[in-house]
Design an enzyme around this catalytic site. Structure first.
Site: not given
Ligand code: NDP
Length: 450
Positions: A91, A115, A127, A166-167, A211, A382
């Site tokens: 997962k 986690k 992943k 998603g991620d 999250t 999830s």
């Molecule tokens: P999204 O794609 O919805 O959002 C990502 C955000 O982070 C955007 O604002 C993006 O900016 C910014 N970002 C991405 N890459 C970079 C970078 N290299 N430098 C600066 N800003 C960056 O993703 P999520 O919110 O789903 O995920 C965010 C984090 O949370 C990740 O680390 C993910 O692994 C983690 N996570 C997510 C979960 C989930 O349920 N979605 C669960 C647990 C962890 P821009 O729009 O400019 O790309």
């Protein structure tokens, strides 16, 4: 250091020289679980427990060809790292971002095992994703890419085998296209094969929020254990995606004031408090850039990224919530946060603090809610989505949220009591690793050499 641990670490470094993110994640876990390894040294050594824990059960890498709107054929690379099925079906999410490579996939899958163990739910760790960049692509291009990606991935997943979600770069739109193609190929409505689905065809209420909301439940518990709360606190958040938006929403509901958010170009600082409806409109509806915030709020400030130290961490805050990506909070940023009196950091993103930043923050007495624990609410919900799919039944929003809240409270308790038991009270980074590791080690012993 324990000689068995040291040997496994060195071998892992030699075997994965070009995978810095993976090595960083492994090193953090192995160094913090040393007290547990010390008390089971011979037993673990005899069954090569650590060697098996750092080696993925399976890595799948595949070609993803698709045709863009100009008729050009583009080839991307897809991955699925099925790291551990010890405590349940694989997962973990799918990430679509140009930076995706095997090291990033392996670090994320490795973190996911721990986690998922902390959630207390029966889910293993995986992943996947692709170096595909969704930015600037039309809806039609996103659909074509998702269909091609699933045309290979489908043979490796299933609701009792491996359940992606998603991620970064993969939200409900992408999950919808992936699910549609899976269903078409398999000729079966396996609702539980993907999570993060829209609620009108099998998704769970509160998954989208989970999250970010979970992060704030964890933060609340962590602060309370140190006689603090969120009321009136200033909060800064990096990112403006799924996790960041719902972290902002819950922080505000809990009485804090969020003054900054960011994207990969820069950050906005609004001392009156972030207008979250506008951020949602820009990011969730228009899929635009955060800078557009200034059009409606000209008095807010926009700070452009100039180097690897994000300007969002230069803003004075009580609580920092990194919710963007790995290694986004550097040692320089950590120093700036401490200089400005930060009280706590809770990680919404996976491994957002560099190892040097984490070490420094812990040394300075800053509370850290580590990603494995603090952002586990997404995957926990999830798993609740999977169980609703199996039951052919929906819980209400309130039912899901209250289960999520209880799970986050339990996760905090596990981290806290493991830290107390092993002599590092208040170090939740170590506590989370130890609590998860113990559960996984026990399962590994029970299941024999596999
Ligand atoms: P999204 O794609 O919805 O959002 C990502 C955000 O982070 C955007 O604002 C993006 O900016 C910014 N970002 C991405 N890459 C970079 C970078 N290299 N430098 C600066 N800003 C960056 O993703 P999520 O919110 O789903 O995920 C965010 C984090 O949370 C990740 O680390 C993910 O692994 C983690 N996570 C997510 C979960 C989930 O349920 N979605 C669960 C647990 C962890 P821009 O729009 O400019 O790309």
């Amino acid at each position: 250091m324990n000689s068995y641990l040291d040997k496994v670490l060195k071998a892992t470094e030699e075997n994965n020289v070009h995978e810095p993110e993976f090595l960083q994640a492994v090193k953090e876990v192995l160094t913090t679980v040393e007290p547990v390894v010390n008390s089971h040294n011979e037993e673990y050594k005899n069954i090569a427990l650590l060697e098996r824990m750092v080696e993925p059960e399976r890595i799948i890498s595949f070609r993803v060809p698709w045709v863009n709107d100009n008729g050009q054929v583009i080839v991307n690379r897809g991955y699925r790292v099925q790291f551990s099925s010890l405590i349940g079906p694989y997962k973990g999410g799918l990430r679509f971002h140009p930076s995706v490579n095997q090291s990033i996939m392996k670090f994320l899958a490795f973190e996911q095992i721990f986690k998922n163990a902390l959630t207390g739910l029966p889910i293993g760790g995986a992943k996947g994703g692709s170096d595909f960049d969704p930015k600037g692509k039309s809806d039609n291009e996103i659909m074509k890419f998702c269909q091609s990606f699933m045309t290979e991935l489908y043979r490796h997943i299933g609701q009792d085998v491996d359940v992606p979600a998603g991620d970064i770069g993969v939200g409900s739109r992408e999950i919808g296209y992936l699910f549609g193609q899976y269903k078409r190929i398999c000729n079966a409505y396996e609702g539980g094969v993907l999570t993060g689905k829209d609620v009108y065809y099998g998704g769970s209420l509160a998954r989208k929020e989970a999250t970010g909301y979970g992060l704030l439940f964890f933060t609340r518990e962590m602060l309370a254990a140190h006689g603090q709360n969120l009321q009136g606190k200033i909060v800064t958040i990096s990112g403006s995606g799924n996790v960041a938006i719902y972290a902002c929403e819950k922080a505000t509901v809990m009485g804090a004031k969020v003054v900054a958010m960011s994207d990969s170009n820069g950050c906005i600082y609004d001392e009156n408090g972030i207008d979250l409806d506008l951020v949602k409109q820009i990011k969730e509806v228009q899929r635009g850039r955060l800078k557009e915030y200034l059009q409606k709020h000209p008095n807010a400030k926009y700070l452009e990224n100039t180097n690897e130290d994000s300007p969002v961490w230069t803003i004075k805050t009580d609580i920092a919530l990194p919710c963007a990506t790995q290694n986004e909070l550097t040692l320089n940023s950590a120093k700036k946060l401490v200089e400005n009196g930060v009280l706590a950091i809770a990680e919404g993103a996976n491994m957002p603090c560099t190892q040097e930043a984490t070490d420094y923050l812990l040394k300075k007495g800053v509370l850290i809610g580590p990603a494995k624990a603090a952002n586990a609410g997404g995957v926990a919900t999830s798993a609740i989505e999977m169980s609703q799919n199996s039951m052919r039944f929906y819980y209400t929003f309130e039912e899901v949220e209250s289960k999520l809240e209880q799970i986050m409270i339990n996760i905090f308790k596990s981290c806290s009591s493991a830290a107390d038991k092993y002599g590092c009270s208040g170090n939740y980074v170590a506590g989370a690793n130890i609590a998860a590791f113990q559960k996984l080690a026990k399962s590994m012993r029970a299941q024999g050499i596999v």
